[in-house]
Scaffold this motif. Structure first.
Motif, short mmCIF file in Angstrom:
data_model
loop_
_atom_site.label_atom_id
_atom_site.label_comp_id
_atom_site.label_asym_id
_atom_site.label_seq_id
_atom_site.Cartn_x
_atom_site.Cartn_y
_atom_site.Cartn_z
N PHE A 21 -0.74 8.01 -11.19
CA PHE A 21 -1.87 8.60 -11.90
C PHE A 21 -1.71 8.58 -13.43
CE2 PHE A 21 -1.89 10.64 -7.68
CZ PHE A 21 -3.15 10.22 -7.25
N ARG A 22 -0.75 7.82 -13.93
CA ARG A 22 -0.61 7.65 -15.37
C ARG A 22 -1.55 6.53 -15.82
NH1 ARG A 22 5.81 8.37 -16.95
NH2 ARG A 22 6.06 10.47 -16.09
N LEU A 23 -2.80 6.87 -15.95
CA LEU A 23 -3.84 5.87 -16.19
C LEU A 23 -3.95 5.46 -17.65
CD1 LEU A 23 -6.62 7.37 -13.90
CD2 LEU A 23 -4.84 5.71 -13.32
N ASN A 24 -3.22 6.12 -18.52
CA ASN A 24 -3.30 5.81 -19.95
C ASN A 24 -2.26 4.80 -20.41
OD1 ASN A 24 -1.17 7.54 -19.51
ND2 ASN A 24 -1.40 8.62 -21.47
N ARG A 25 -1.56 4.20 -19.46
CA ARG A 25 -0.53 3.22 -19.84
C ARG A 25 -0.41 2.15 -18.76
NH1 ARG A 25 5.30 6.14 -19.11
NH2 ARG A 25 5.91 3.94 -19.20
N PHE A 26 0.13 1.00 -19.16
CA PHE A 26 0.35 -0.09 -18.22
C PHE A 26 1.66 0.14 -17.49
CE2 PHE A 26 2.29 -4.23 -17.25
CZ PHE A 26 1.33 -4.74 -16.39
N VAL A 27 1.61 0.18 -16.15
CA VAL A 27 2.80 0.38 -15.32
C VAL A 27 2.89 -0.80 -14.36
CG1 VAL A 27 3.98 1.89 -13.70
CG2 VAL A 27 2.52 2.88 -15.49
N ILE A 28 3.87 -1.65 -14.55
CA ILE A 28 3.93 -2.90 -13.78
C ILE A 28 4.11 -2.64 -12.29
CG2 ILE A 28 6.44 -3.22 -14.05
CD1 ILE A 28 5.84 -6.23 -14.39
N THR A 29 4.90 -1.60 -11.92
CA THR A 29 5.13 -1.31 -10.51
C THR A 29 3.86 -0.88 -9.79
OG1 THR A 29 5.76 0.97 -11.05
CG2 THR A 29 7.54 -0.66 -10.91
N ARG A 30 2.93 -0.31 -10.52
CA ARG A 30 1.66 0.12 -9.94
C ARG A 30 0.58 -0.94 -10.10
NH1 ARG A 30 -1.00 4.24 -13.65
NH2 ARG A 30 -1.30 2.27 -14.76
N ASP A 31 0.43 -1.46 -11.30
CA ASP A 31 -0.71 -2.32 -11.61
C ASP A 31 -0.63 -3.67 -10.90
OD1 ASP A 31 -1.48 -0.23 -13.17
OD2 ASP A 31 -0.88 -1.13 -15.06
N HIS A 32 0.56 -4.23 -10.77
CA HIS A 32 0.67 -5.50 -10.06
C HIS A 32 0.36 -5.34 -8.58
CE1 HIS A 32 3.11 -8.06 -13.14
NE2 HIS A 32 1.98 -7.61 -13.61
N LYS A 33 0.72 -4.20 -8.01
CA LYS A 33 0.36 -3.95 -6.61
C LYS A 33 -1.16 -3.86 -6.46
CE LYS A 33 4.56 -1.48 -5.17
NZ LYS A 33 5.32 -1.47 -6.42
N VAL A 34 -1.81 -3.18 -7.40
CA VAL A 34 -3.27 -3.07 -7.36
C VAL A 34 -3.91 -4.44 -7.49
CG1 VAL A 34 -5.29 -2.16 -8.56
CG2 VAL A 34 -3.28 -0.71 -8.24
N ILE A 35 -3.38 -5.27 -8.38
CA ILE A 35 -3.91 -6.63 -8.56
C ILE A 35 -3.80 -7.42 -7.26
CG2 ILE A 35 -3.51 -8.84 -9.71
CD1 ILE A 35 -2.67 -7.23 -12.20
N GLY A 36 -2.65 -7.31 -6.58
CA GLY A 36 -2.45 -8.03 -5.33
C GLY A 36 -3.44 -7.59 -4.25
N ILE A 37 -3.65 -6.29 -4.13
CA ILE A 37 -4.57 -5.77 -3.12
C ILE A 37 -6.00 -6.21 -3.40
CG2 ILE A 37 -5.60 -3.64 -2.23
CD1 ILE A 37 -2.80 -2.33 -2.70
N TRP A 80 0.84 -1.21 0.00
CA TRP A 80 0.00 0.00 0.00
C TRP A 80 0.87 1.26 0.00
CZ3 TRP A 80 -4.77 1.07 -1.17
CH2 TRP A 80 -5.79 0.13 -1.01
N CYS A 81 1.90 1.27 0.86
CA CYS A 81 2.77 2.45 0.95
C CYS A 81 3.52 2.68 -0.36
CB CYS A 81 3.78 2.28 2.09
SG CYS A 81 3.04 2.28 3.74
N GLU A 82 4.05 1.59 -0.94
CA GLU A 82 4.78 1.72 -2.21
C GLU A 82 3.86 2.15 -3.34
OE1 GLU A 82 6.64 -2.03 -2.74
OE2 GLU A 82 8.30 -1.59 -1.37
N LEU A 83 2.61 1.69 -3.30
CA LEU A 83 1.65 2.10 -4.32
C LEU A 83 1.38 3.60 -4.24
CD1 LEU A 83 -0.44 1.44 -6.54
CD2 LEU A 83 -2.08 0.96 -4.71
N MET A 84 1.17 4.11 -3.03
CA MET A 84 0.92 5.53 -2.86
C MET A 84 2.13 6.39 -3.23
SD MET A 84 -2.23 5.83 -2.02
CE MET A 84 -2.49 4.42 -3.09
N ALA A 85 3.33 5.80 -3.10
CA ALA A 85 4.55 6.54 -3.41
C ALA A 85 4.99 6.38 -4.86
CB ALA A 85 5.68 6.08 -2.49
N ASP A 86 4.31 5.55 -5.62
CA ASP A 86 4.70 5.29 -7.01
C ASP A 86 4.56 6.57 -7.84
OD1 ASP A 86 4.79 4.41 -9.76
OD2 ASP A 86 4.46 2.39 -9.00
N PRO A 87 5.64 7.01 -8.51
CA PRO A 87 5.56 8.24 -9.32
C PRO A 87 4.61 8.12 -10.51
CG PRO A 87 7.65 7.10 -9.68
CD PRO A 87 6.99 6.44 -8.52
N ASN A 88 4.30 6.88 -10.91
CA ASN A 88 3.40 6.66 -12.04
C ASN A 88 1.97 6.34 -11.61
OD1 ASN A 88 5.48 6.91 -14.08
ND2 ASN A 88 6.24 4.93 -13.37
#
Length: 290
Positions: free
Chosen positions: A224-240, A214-222
Motif C-alpha cells: 500500500f505504499r502507493l507514493n513510491r516505486f516498489v519493484i517487488t510489488r509493481d513488477h508482479k502487478v505488471i505480470g498479472i 498473487w500470494c506474494e503480492l498480497m503478502a508484500d509489506p510495501n
C-alpha cells in the motif's frame, strides 16, 4: 535521458555521473556492437528485463485462451491438468466392480498430451544452462524456438480443419490427431518459456503460473505504499495485468479470425520478443565488478 534533455535545454551542465545513472536505469540500449560475439554472450540485467518478461506473461494469457476456448485444457497452467489426470485415475475405482468407467476420456488424453509436451519444452530449457541462461544469445534463440513451436501449432490446427471454440465442456472443438499435435506444440512453447523466465530470476517468476505471484503480492509489506516505486510489488502487478490482457486480446482475435490466425499472430509477437532480448541492457559496470 529526459532529465538530461531538460538540463541541456536550460543550458545547465549534464555531468558524467548523471549520464551513468541514466545508462544504468534504461530499459533498452542501442548497441553499436549488436552482432558481435561479446554482445550475444553478455548476461542481461534481470532488473531491466521488464518489457520482454511482461511480454512473456502476455503470451501466457494469449496461448492459454486459445487452448481453453477449444478444449478447456490449459497449455501453461499444468496444476489443473495434473489434477484432471488424478481424477481420471480415481474414476477407475468409482462404482461397483464390473460397472466402473475404465475409458480414458478425450479431455483426459488432451490433458496428458499437454503435461508431457510441457515437460519436454521445459527440458529443452536446460540447453540454456550450457550456453548461459541469462545471455542474450540463449534468450534470443530460446524465444525463437518458442516462436517456431507456436508457428507449428498454427499450421497444424489450420490443416486439421477443426473449429476454434467449443460449445460445452463435454463437446471439445478439437478431437483429431492434428489437434493433439497442436496442443503439444503450444504446451512445449509454454514449458520452454517457463524455465527461461525462471532462470532470469525476477519478480515475474516463471511468467506462466501466477498463483504464487498473487500470494506474494498480497503478502508484500510495501503493498500500500502507493507514493513510491516498489519493484517487488509493481513488477508482479505488471505480470498479472499483462497475462489478463493477453487472454482478453487472444479471445477477441480468436472470434474474428480463428485459432490458426491467432496462433500466427502469437508467432509474430514471439519473434518480436526474441529480437527485444538483444536490446536489453547488461548489468551496470559497477555491479559486474562486484
Amino acid at each position: 535521458m529526459a532529465a538530461a534533455d531538460s538540463k541541456l535545454e536550460k543550458g545547465q551542465p549534464y555531468n558524467e555521473k548523471e549520464q551513468e545513472h541514466d545508462r544504468d536505469s534504461a530499459l533498452w540500449i542501442a548497441p553499436t556492437t549488436l552482432l558481435t560475439k561479446a554482445h550475444f554472450l553478455t548476461d542481461v540485467d534481470p532488473e531491466r528485463s521488464t518489457f520482454p518478461l511482461a511480454a512473456y506473461c502476455f503470451m501466457t494469457g494469449f496461448i492459454d485462451a486459445i487452448c481453453f476456448s477449444a478444449i478447456f485444457v490449459w497449455c501453461a497452467f499444468q496444476t489443473g491438468n495434473t489434477v484432471q489426470l488424478a481424477l481420471a485415475l480415481a474414476r477407475l475405482f468409482d462404482g461397483p466392480v464390473g460397472q466402473r468407467d475404465g475409458s480414458f476420456h478425450l479431455p483426459d488424453k488432451q490433458a496428458l498430451t499437454s503435461v508431457l509436451t510441457f515437460i519436454f519444452g521445459a527440458f529443452l530449457g536446460r540447453i540454456g544452462d550450457r550456453i548461459g541462461s541469462k545471455t542474450r544469445l540463449w534468450l534470443f534463440l530460446g524465444t525463437m524456438i518458442q516462436a517456431l513451436f507456436t508457428m507449428a501449432a498454427a499450421l497444424c490446427i489450420w490443416k486439421s480443419h477443426q473449429p476454434s471454440v467449443a460449445n460445452a465442456r463435454d463437446d471439445p472443438a478439437w478431437s483429431n490427431a492434428l489437434s493433439f499435435v497442436t496442443v503439444g506444440f503450444m504446451s512445449a512453447s509454454m514449458g520452454l518459456q517457463g524455465i527461461m523466465g525462471k532462470r532470469v530470476n525476477t519478480q515475474f517468476a516463471t511468467t506462466i503460473v501466477l498463483t504464487t505471484v498473487w500470494c506474494e503480492l498480497m503478502a508484500d509489506p510495501n503493498l500500500f505504499r502507493l507514493n513510491r516505486f516498489v519493484i517487488t510489488r509493481d513488477h508482479k502487478v505488471i505480470g498479472i495485468v499483462a497475462l489478463f490482457l493477453g487472454g482478453f486480446a487472444s479471445r477477441a482475435i480468436l472470434q474474428a479470425i480463428g485459432s490458426a490466425g491467432t496462433l500466427g499472430i502469437g508467432t509474430g509477437i514471439r519473434v518480436l520478443i526474441a529480437v527485444w532480448w538483444l536490446f536489453v541492457p547488461g548489468k551496470p559496470a559497477k555491479a559486474v565488478k562486484k
